[in-house]
Scaffold this active site. Structure first.
Site, PDB file in Angstrom:
ATOM      1  N   GLU A 122       0.865  -1.182   0.000  1.00  0.00           N
ATOM      2  CA  GLU A 122       0.000   0.000   0.000  1.00  0.00           C
ATOM      3  C   GLU A 122       0.900   1.230   0.000  1.00  0.00           C
ATOM      4  O   GLU A 122       1.807   1.361   0.825  1.00  0.00           O
ATOM      5  CB  GLU A 122      -0.920  -0.016   1.236  1.00  0.00           C
ATOM      6  N   ARG A 123       0.649   2.113  -0.977  1.00  0.00           N
ATOM      7  CA  ARG A 123       1.493   3.315  -1.141  1.00  0.00           C
ATOM      8  C   ARG A 123       2.966   2.938  -1.315  1.00  0.00           C
ATOM      9  O   ARG A 123       3.860   3.615  -0.775  1.00  0.00           O
ATOM     10  CB  ARG A 123       1.356   4.277   0.042  1.00  0.00           C
ATOM     11  N   ASN A 164      -3.197  -1.767   7.712  1.00  0.00           N
ATOM     12  CA  ASN A 164      -4.525  -2.231   7.291  1.00  0.00           C
ATOM     13  C   ASN A 164      -4.430  -3.743   7.168  1.00  0.00           C
ATOM     14  O   ASN A 164      -4.035  -4.270   6.135  1.00  0.00           O
ATOM     15  CB  ASN A 164      -4.919  -1.619   5.943  1.00  0.00           C
ATOM     16  N   LYS A 244      -3.784  -0.206  14.068  1.00  0.00           N
ATOM     17  CA  LYS A 244      -4.563   0.915  13.533  1.00  0.00           C
ATOM     18  C   LYS A 244      -6.020   0.572  13.802  1.00  0.00           C
ATOM     19  O   LYS A 244      -6.545  -0.395  13.249  1.00  0.00           O
ATOM     20  CB  LYS A 244      -4.311   1.030  12.029  1.00  0.00           C
ATOM     21  N   GLU A 248     -10.307   4.828   8.942  1.00  0.00           N
ATOM     22  CA  GLU A 248     -10.430   4.481   7.521  1.00  0.00           C
ATOM     23  C   GLU A 248     -10.991   3.068   7.339  1.00  0.00           C
ATOM     24  O   GLU A 248     -10.451   2.262   6.595  1.00  0.00           O
ATOM     25  CB  GLU A 248      -9.072   4.635   6.820  1.00  0.00           C
ATOM     26  N   ARG A 281      -1.870   3.488  17.081  1.00  0.00           N
ATOM     27  CA  ARG A 281      -1.834   4.697  16.243  1.00  0.00           C
ATOM     28  C   ARG A 281      -2.917   5.709  16.618  1.00  0.00           C
ATOM     29  O   ARG A 281      -4.023   5.336  17.001  1.00  0.00           O
ATOM     30  CB  ARG A 281      -1.979   4.321  14.770  1.00  0.00           C
ATOM     31  N   LYS A 322       1.232  10.763  13.880  1.00  0.00           N
ATOM     32  CA  LYS A 322       1.807  11.298  12.639  1.00  0.00           C
ATOM     33  C   LYS A 322       2.372  12.693  12.899  1.00  0.00           C
ATOM     34  O   LYS A 322       1.836  13.433  13.747  1.00  0.00           O
ATOM     35  CB  LYS A 322       0.744  11.354  11.541  1.00  0.00           C
ATOM     36  N   ASP A 327      -2.088  14.317   7.170  1.00  0.00           N
ATOM     37  CA  ASP A 327      -1.626  13.039   6.648  1.00  0.00           C
ATOM     38  C   ASP A 327      -0.429  13.238   5.717  1.00  0.00           C
ATOM     39  O   ASP A 327      -0.577  13.132   4.501  1.00  0.00           O
ATOM     40  CB  ASP A 327      -2.780  12.360   5.898  1.00  0.00           C
ATOM     41  N   GLU A 355       4.341   9.235  -0.404  1.00  0.00           N
ATOM     42  CA  GLU A 355       2.949   9.179  -0.868  1.00  0.00           C
ATOM     43  C   GLU A 355       2.472  10.500  -1.467  1.00  0.00           C
ATOM     44  O   GLU A 355       1.928  10.537  -2.568  1.00  0.00           O
ATOM     45  CB  GLU A 355       2.051   8.765   0.306  1.00  0.00           C
ATOM     46  N   GLU A 476       7.568  21.748  -2.673  1.00  0.00           N
ATOM     47  CA  GLU A 476       6.553  22.552  -1.977  1.00  0.00           C
ATOM     48  C   GLU A 476       6.091  23.720  -2.854  1.00  0.00           C
ATOM     49  O   GLU A 476       4.909  24.053  -2.888  1.00  0.00           O
ATOM     50  CB  GLU A 476       7.137  23.078  -0.659  1.00  0.00           C
ATOM     51  N   TRP A 506     -14.304  11.977   0.514  1.00  0.00           N
ATOM     52  CA  TRP A 506     -13.283  11.650   1.505  1.00  0.00           C
ATOM     53  C   TRP A 506     -13.239  12.674   2.641  1.00  0.00           C
ATOM     54  O   TRP A 506     -12.716  12.425   3.718  1.00  0.00           O
ATOM     55  CB  TRP A 506     -11.915  11.487   0.812  1.00  0.00           C
TER      56      TRP A 506
HETATM   57  C1  GCV Z   1      -2.122   2.416   5.371  1.00  0.00           C
HETATM   58  C2  GCV Z   1      -3.328   7.422   4.348  1.00  0.00           C
HETATM   59  C3  GCV Z   1      -2.955   6.496   3.232  1.00  0.00           C
HETATM   60  C4  GCV Z   1      -3.432   5.080   3.492  1.00  0.00           C
HETATM   61  C5  GCV Z   1      -2.813   4.641   4.831  1.00  0.00           C
HETATM   62  C6  GCV Z   1      -3.265   5.616   5.905  1.00  0.00           C
HETATM   63  C7  GCV Z   1      -2.669   5.293   7.266  1.00  0.00           C
HETATM   64  O1  GCV Z   1      -4.708   7.622   4.387  1.00  0.00           O
HETATM   65  O2  GCV Z   1      -3.468   6.970   2.021  1.00  0.00           O
HETATM   66  O3  GCV Z   1      -2.995   4.271   2.447  1.00  0.00           O
HETATM   67  O4  GCV Z   1      -3.180   3.330   5.156  1.00  0.00           O
HETATM   68  O5  GCV Z   1      -2.862   6.912   5.569  1.00  0.00           O
HETATM   69  O6  GCV Z   1      -1.694   5.931   7.626  1.00  0.00           O
HETATM   70  O7  GCV Z   1      -3.176   4.416   7.934  1.00  0.00           O
END
Ligand code: GCV
Length: 643
Positions: A122-123, A164, A244, A248, A281, A322, A327, A355, A476, A506
């Site tokens: 993912e990403r 996830n 997590k 989401e 998280r 974070k 994000d 990302e 930036e 979203w």
């Molecule tokens: C792993 C963002 C990303 C998701 C990621 C999420 C997270 O939304 O787009 O891909 O999921 O952050 O940090 O949990």
């Protein structure tokens, strides 16, 4: 085949003499230290003495290296310290030897992989997973090379699966996979790296006898206790778990109207007797905010959910926060949670997977950005207080946390060069070095990485250093302006789409119209600015005192608003977008001057990516500028082409 990253020093045997005080040590970390030293060509015909000392000031992972050519000594209080010392000595011989006595500043220095068991990431922007394929865990030479590479920069924890947790990953903690998990854990441990797994919070739902994940249901806690007993019996070296929850679409304690602390503690208690750490998280927010709802502010979410729970988490829980409240955008303020939970372990989460920062097709050296975050003064102990920068909070200094530190979402994959863009490896190297020693400057880290990777050629050093240091500011400039973020194509998070999020469900909005842009986050708006401690709250409350790079994060302002430079907001947007693309032009020229000075294949790979970045930065420039031009109908003072 894959490249060696910065560890390019291997030869079969350098002829070094390595002496160890206890020659019968079977410890695999010592054996790895000896192997590294023996393979290092810089150590040809030298003698290195490894010594375990009782010097407590070196802690579990520190080392003292001294000596005069051709004899060097590495002292440490543990095997891990000696191994770190071996890597450090080798890099010092490339960089210029000096005596050092170094102890890592952060207890946890982790990488989080978002790898799925089907082999996708993912990403992920550098190929597939090298941990998983077809729902199985892979262990091969590459795995070992990776462990070695992480150790060489002081990383001491790695989470191998995506936060996830879906599909087969839900079964990663079952018998079927534990044999491989054990092997992997032993391999990593031999390089001083603890293995962690991401957990599916709702695993108990699948047990027919329970069908609940209510943290206060004793059957749920008992199920986890047995599960962890089973896991630790087989994998005693496991570092712990990452969760997590309620985010989401992931399940969590909110389903049962329980708090995040109740959810975390249920797991932490079951883990405690095994010495495991639960990383929980704080990325919890409503990702379906209605555009008509003017009260909900995504930026407030983690503060609102966690702040009042200070002191409620068990001591083997650490909150992973974070760096910013949103994000991983190219610019955000620091999360207001830092420094405001004195009785709860905290660690910071960065993202070196790019990302939102060019997906490893654009060069974007993120270390200057991480430095700014770490150096931010949160005044946790009042104005003019000491030890209350973000770096002090996450190193545990400010509040004496038992567990704390830094982690980053990893940027590696199965690509030949590991990181997609060769220059993205500087972010991996840099993150490790910074987590070990947050006092290092971004320039120092860049220079170390360049010299360890490409050798000591002065021109290579100068040009790549310039490229790296220009890259985040350039990105930036051609991206969304002044901290507003999110002008990127939703879902893929690549390429400009100024209104993409505005009309998606979203739930992240910038609300630009023909007169103004931004969401008011001061007291007259969502009140987000007031979540900071003084003097930061007052600083962000008012547009005049808000640092300009964050102006549109905190305030809704008309395009005619005049900045400190004397330029209007709209003119600033036009100018920076032209400048950003010009900067990339300059970066490309600087790189082309290096033809013939770095290995051809690597040169070609980097040049191709820079060509793409150059084209794409112009695309960003034009899309963003024409968006604002058409919204406002205000001409560019310099008469440049706007579409
Ligand atoms: C792993 C963002 C990303 C998701 C990621 C999420 C997270 O939304 O787009 O891909 O999921 O952050 O940090 O949990």
């Amino acid at each position: 085949m894959y490249t060696k990253l910065w560890l390019d020093y291997e030869t079969n045997d350098s002829g070094v003499r390595v002496l160890f005080d206890d020659p019968f040590s079977e410890d695999r970390k010592i054996q790895n230290a000896v192997k590294e030293l023996k393979h290092c060509r810089f150590l040809k015909d030298k003698t290195v003495c490894l010594r375990i000392t009782r010097d407590e000031s070196l802690g579990e992972e520190g080392y003292h290296i001294y000596g005069n050519d051709p004899e060097y000594t590495i002292e440490a209080a543990s095997e891990t310290g000696l191994l770190y010392g071996a890597f450090r000595l080798i890099s010092l011989l490339r960089l210029g030897f000096r005596e050092v006595c170094e102890v890592p500043e952060n207890r946890l220095r982790m990488l989080n992989h978002w790898d799925n068991m089907d082999g996708t990431i993912e990403r992920g922007y550098s190929g597939n997973s090298f941990f998983f394929e077809n729902n199985e865990l892979i262990i091969n030479q590459r795995t070992e090379d990776y462990a070695r590479c992480l150790c060489s920069i002081g990383i001491n924890g790695v989470v191998i699966n995506n936060v996830n947790v879906k599909d087969e990953a839900c079964r990663l903690i079952d018998d079927r996979h534990l044999i491989q998990v054990k092997k992997l854990s032993e391999l990593f441990s031999s390089y001083g790296v603890k293995l962690f797994l991401s957990l599916n919070y709702a695993a108990t739902m699948e047990d027919e006898r329970i069908q609940s994940a209510d943290p206060l249901d004793p059957r749920v806690g008992l199920w986890w206790e047995r599960k962890f007993d089973e896991i630790y019996e087989k994998v005693p070296e496991l570092g712990g778990f990452l969760v997590k929850a309620d985010s989401e679409g992931r399940p969590g304690p909110f389903t049962y109207e329980r708090t995040q602390a109740e959810g975390a503690n249920m797991l932490a208690r079951a883990l405690k007797k095994h010495g495991g750490i639960l990383v929980w998280r704080c990325f919890v927010y409503n990702c379906q905010q209605d555009w008509r709802d003017l009260k909900t502010d995504r930026a407030r979410a983690s503060y609102d959910y966690f702040h009042n729970l200070d002191g409620c988490f068990d001591d083997n829980v650490v909150l992973q926060i974070k760096n910013g409240p949103m994000d991983f955008q190219v610019r955000e303020p620091v999360s207001p949670l830092f420094g405001q939970m004195p009785h709860t372990n905290q660690m910071i989460e960065f993202q070196i997977a790019q990302e939102y920062t060019g997906q490893q097709r654009h060069v974007c050296y993120l270390i200057p950005w991480f430095k700014e975050v770490l150096e931010f003064e949160i005044c946790a102990k009042g104005e003019n207080s000491r030890d209350s920068k973000v770096k002090d909070v996450v190193s545990g200094k400010t509040f004496d946390y038992k567990i704390s530190g830094m982690c980053a979402v990893a940027n590696t994959g199965s690509d030949e060069n590991w990181t997609g863009h060769d220059l993205a490896a500087a972010n991996l190297y840099g993150f490790g070095r910074l987590a070990f020693d947050p006092e290092l400057s971004a320039e120092e880290i860049a220079s170390e990485w360049i010299r360890l990777t490409y050798g000591n050629n002065e021109k290579v050093l100068q040009n790549i250093q310039k490229i790296l240091m220009m890259s985040w500011p350039a990105y930036e400039k051609y991206n969304a302006p002044l901290g507003i973020g999110w002008m990127v194509t939703p879902s893929v998070h690549y390429g400009p789409d100024p209104d993409g999020y505005e009309y998606s469900k979203w739930g992240t909005y910038h609300k630009a119209d023909c007169r103004a842009i931004g969401v008011e986050r001061n007291a007259s708006g969502t009140g987000y600015a007031g979540l900071y401690l003084e003097p930061n709250a007052s600083m962000y409350e008012n547009p005049e005192t808000t640092p300009e790079e964050l102006l549109l994060f905190f305030h809704r302002l008309p395009y005619s608003y005049v900045l400190k430079s004397g330029k209007t907001l709209i003119q600033h947007i036009y100018d920076t977008h032209f400048e950003g693309a010009e900067d990339v032009e300059r970066m490309t020229e600087l790189f082309r001057e290096l033809r013939g000075l770095i290995e051809e294949k690597a040169f070609d790979r980097i040049e191709k990516r820079l060509e793409h970045q150059l084209w794409h930065s112009k695309e960003w420039r034009d899309v963003i500028n024409s968006y604002f031009y058409r919204k406002t109908l205000i001409e560019d003072e310099k008469g440049r082409k706007l579409y």
